[in-house]
Design a protein around this motif. Structure first.
Motif, short mmCIF file in Angstrom:
data_model
loop_
_atom_site.label_atom_id
_atom_site.label_comp_id
_atom_site.label_asym_id
_atom_site.label_seq_id
_atom_site.Cartn_x
_atom_site.Cartn_y
_atom_site.Cartn_z
N LYS A 136 -22.63 74.53 -32.49
CA LYS A 136 -22.97 75.88 -32.96
C LYS A 136 -23.08 76.87 -31.81
O LYS A 136 -22.54 77.98 -31.88
N VAL A 137 -23.78 76.48 -30.74
CA VAL A 137 -23.91 77.42 -29.62
C VAL A 137 -22.56 77.62 -28.93
O VAL A 137 -22.24 78.72 -28.45
N ALA A 138 -21.76 76.55 -28.89
CA ALA A 138 -20.43 76.66 -28.29
C ALA A 138 -19.56 77.64 -29.06
O ALA A 138 -18.87 78.49 -28.48
N GLU A 139 -19.60 77.54 -30.38
CA GLU A 139 -18.81 78.44 -31.23
C GLU A 139 -19.28 79.88 -31.08
O GLU A 139 -18.47 80.82 -30.93
N MET A 140 -20.58 80.10 -31.08
CA MET A 140 -21.13 81.45 -30.97
C MET A 140 -20.81 82.07 -29.61
O MET A 140 -20.44 83.24 -29.52
N ASP A 141 -20.93 81.28 -28.56
CA ASP A 141 -20.69 81.80 -27.22
C ASP A 141 -19.23 82.13 -26.99
O ASP A 141 -18.89 83.10 -26.30
N TYR A 142 -18.35 81.33 -27.58
CA TYR A 142 -16.93 81.61 -27.41
C TYR A 142 -16.53 82.89 -28.15
O TYR A 142 -15.83 83.75 -27.61
N LYS A 143 -17.01 83.01 -29.37
CA LYS A 143 -16.67 84.20 -30.17
C LYS A 143 -17.19 85.48 -29.52
O LYS A 143 -16.50 86.50 -29.48
N LYS A 144 -18.40 85.41 -29.01
CA LYS A 144 -19.04 86.61 -28.48
C LYS A 144 -18.65 86.91 -27.03
O LYS A 144 -18.44 88.07 -26.65
N ASN A 145 -18.54 85.86 -26.20
CA ASN A 145 -18.42 86.08 -24.75
C ASN A 145 -17.22 85.41 -24.09
O ASN A 145 -17.05 85.55 -22.87
N LYS A 146 -16.42 84.66 -24.87
CA LYS A 146 -15.29 83.90 -24.29
C LYS A 146 -15.77 82.94 -23.20
O LYS A 146 -15.13 82.75 -22.17
N ILE A 147 -16.93 82.35 -23.47
CA ILE A 147 -17.47 81.30 -22.60
C ILE A 147 -17.32 79.97 -23.32
O ILE A 147 -17.67 79.85 -24.50
N ILE A 148 -16.80 78.98 -22.62
CA ILE A 148 -16.51 77.69 -23.23
C ILE A 148 -17.54 76.65 -22.78
O ILE A 148 -17.79 76.50 -21.58
N TRP A 149 -18.12 75.95 -23.75
CA TRP A 149 -19.08 74.88 -23.46
C TRP A 149 -18.31 73.56 -23.41
O TRP A 149 -17.64 73.19 -24.37
N ILE A 150 -18.43 72.87 -22.28
CA ILE A 150 -17.75 71.58 -22.15
C ILE A 150 -18.77 70.51 -21.73
O ILE A 150 -19.82 70.81 -21.21
N ASN A 151 -18.44 69.27 -22.02
CA ASN A 151 -19.16 68.14 -21.45
C ASN A 151 -20.67 68.20 -21.63
O ASN A 151 -21.43 68.32 -20.67
N MET A 152 -21.15 68.11 -22.87
CA MET A 152 -22.59 68.02 -23.08
C MET A 152 -23.13 66.77 -22.41
O MET A 152 -22.56 65.69 -22.51
N ILE A 153 -24.23 66.92 -21.69
CA ILE A 153 -24.81 65.80 -20.94
C ILE A 153 -25.88 65.14 -21.81
O ILE A 153 -26.76 65.83 -22.35
N PRO A 154 -25.83 63.82 -21.98
CA PRO A 154 -26.65 63.15 -23.01
C PRO A 154 -28.10 62.85 -22.60
O PRO A 154 -28.52 61.71 -22.58
N PHE A 155 -28.83 63.91 -22.23
CA PHE A 155 -30.28 63.75 -22.15
C PHE A 155 -30.93 65.03 -22.64
O PHE A 155 -30.30 66.10 -22.65
N ASN A 156 -32.18 64.91 -23.06
CA ASN A 156 -32.87 66.01 -23.71
C ASN A 156 -34.12 66.37 -22.90
O ASN A 156 -35.07 65.59 -22.84
N ASP A 157 -34.12 67.55 -22.27
CA ASP A 157 -35.26 67.98 -21.46
C ASP A 157 -36.10 68.94 -22.30
O ASP A 157 -35.96 70.15 -22.23
N THR A 158 -36.99 68.36 -23.08
CA THR A 158 -37.77 69.16 -24.02
C THR A 158 -39.26 68.91 -23.85
O THR A 158 -39.69 68.15 -22.97
N TYR A 159 -40.06 69.55 -24.68
CA TYR A 159 -41.48 69.24 -24.71
C TYR A 159 -41.67 67.79 -25.16
O TYR A 159 -40.87 67.24 -25.93
N ALA A 160 -42.76 67.19 -24.71
CA ALA A 160 -43.08 65.84 -25.15
C ALA A 160 -44.58 65.62 -24.97
O ALA A 160 -45.26 66.39 -24.30
N MET A 161 -45.08 64.55 -25.58
CA MET A 161 -46.47 64.14 -25.39
C MET A 161 -46.45 62.79 -24.70
O MET A 161 -45.68 61.89 -25.05
N ALA A 162 -47.30 62.65 -23.67
CA ALA A 162 -47.31 61.43 -22.88
C ALA A 162 -48.73 60.91 -22.68
O ALA A 162 -49.70 61.67 -22.69
N VAL A 163 -48.82 59.60 -22.49
CA VAL A 163 -50.11 58.94 -22.23
C VAL A 163 -49.92 58.00 -21.06
O VAL A 163 -48.80 57.69 -20.65
N LYS A 164 -51.02 57.51 -20.50
CA LYS A 164 -50.92 56.50 -19.46
C LYS A 164 -50.29 55.24 -20.07
O LYS A 164 -50.60 54.87 -21.21
N SER A 165 -49.44 54.61 -19.31
CA SER A 165 -48.75 53.42 -19.83
C SER A 165 -49.73 52.34 -20.27
O SER A 165 -49.52 51.66 -21.29
#
Length: 294
Positions: free
Chosen positions: A101-130
């Motif tokens: 979706k973001v690739a399609e929107m960015d190409y239509k609006k700005n002619k920017i091409i999204w390539i090679n999505m990297i398979p990790f997710n840097d998002t919020y998370a909750m963590a505890v001591k192991s």
């Protein structure tokens, strides 16, 4: 004769410089951004490109730079583009659907091409001591919810923004049917939550899922099994004009998709943030170790 030789030499060097395949690579101003940008730069250099580096920008100036042609290529996060640049409010929990979706929107609006999505997710998370996770058999946020709702006193630490946001901590607790009294939620700067949970001042910390401090403090990230948190997968963005001129870029940078994942990027971030290595050295050693550059 000497003057003629010098003039000819200057002309030859100027011609070679103009003939060189030149790419301007940008980066965001945090560890992970520097590491990935250096990998992009090193792979392109190894493939014969002349690379100019514009590193250390914040999101909006970097975004403006690729839109106006000052930067040709950099790595961006799907969730950042979706929410910050395209002002979308509905979360999409399939990483490939969001990427498309973001690739399609960015190409239509700005002619920017999204390539090679990297398979990790840097998002919020909750963590505890192991140790806490092992002793209480907690692996997921649903496990934590059961533990909290069983009457156990659990102190949470989150940053002020996540505490206040409509889609923040209490929305997460509601999503998991987790009964957390407000008095058990402490606010602090995001970087301090790691130290607080490690020292026992809190039991559960709001963290970022690829932060090096997860290794430093031996924390376990709880699985977001109901997929509450937004997706922030990095991907490589290239201006259409540049990719049309150098279509080989997509294949040159494909190794980032093949060889990076969440565990690896945490360890690479750790080498920079905890061990003190320069991002370029970390990126170079990683790529050389895989035999991807000379």
């Amino acid at each position: 004769m000497k003057k003629i030789f010098i003039v000819l030499l200057v002309l030859v060097l100027s011609f070679n410089l103009l003939a060189a395949k030149t790419i301007v690579v940008g980066s965001k101003m945090f560890t992970e951004g520097y590491v990935i940008a250096n990998m992009i730069s090193l792979l392109l250099k190894d493939a014969g490109f002349r690379v100019e580096e514009e590193f250390g920008l914040t999101s909006f100036p970097l975004r403006a730079a690729i839109e106006n042609g000052q930067i040709d290529i950099y790595s961006e996060y799907t969730g950042t583009a979706w929410a910050a640049y395209f002002k979308q409010t509905k979360n999409i929990y399939d990483p490939y659907e969001l990427f498309n979706k973001v690739a399609e929107m960015d190409y239509k609006k700005n002619k920017i091409i999204w390539i090679n999505m990297i398979p990790f997710n840097d998002t919020y998370a909750m963590a505890v001591k192991s140790k806490f996770a092992e002793e209480n058999n907690i692996r997921t946020l649903s496990d934590l919810s059961k533990f909290v709702n069983a009457g156990n006193k659990v102190i949470f630490g989150v940053n002020p923004e996540f505490y206040e946001r409509a889609d923040g901590f209490f929305a997460m607790a509601k999503s998991y049917n987790m009964n957390v009294p407000k008095k058990y939620v402490k606010t602090m700067e995001a970087g301090l939550t790691y130290e607080a949970v490690s020292s026992g001042k809190i039991d559960v910390a709001m963290v970022y899922s690829t932060d090096a401090k997860l290794l430093k403090y031996k924390l376990t990230v709880l699985i977001d099994d109901k997929r509450f948190f937004p997706l922030y997968n990095p991907a490589i963005l290239v201006r259409e004009k540049v990719l049309n001129k150098y279509p080989e870029i997509k294949e040159i940078l494909k190794p980032l998709t093949l060889y990076l994942n969440e565990n690896i990027i945490i360890r690479l971030n750790y080498l920079v943030d905890v061990k003190g290595y320069e991002p370029e050295i970390v990126a170079k050693n990683f790529l050389k170790g895989l035999g991807l550059i000379k």
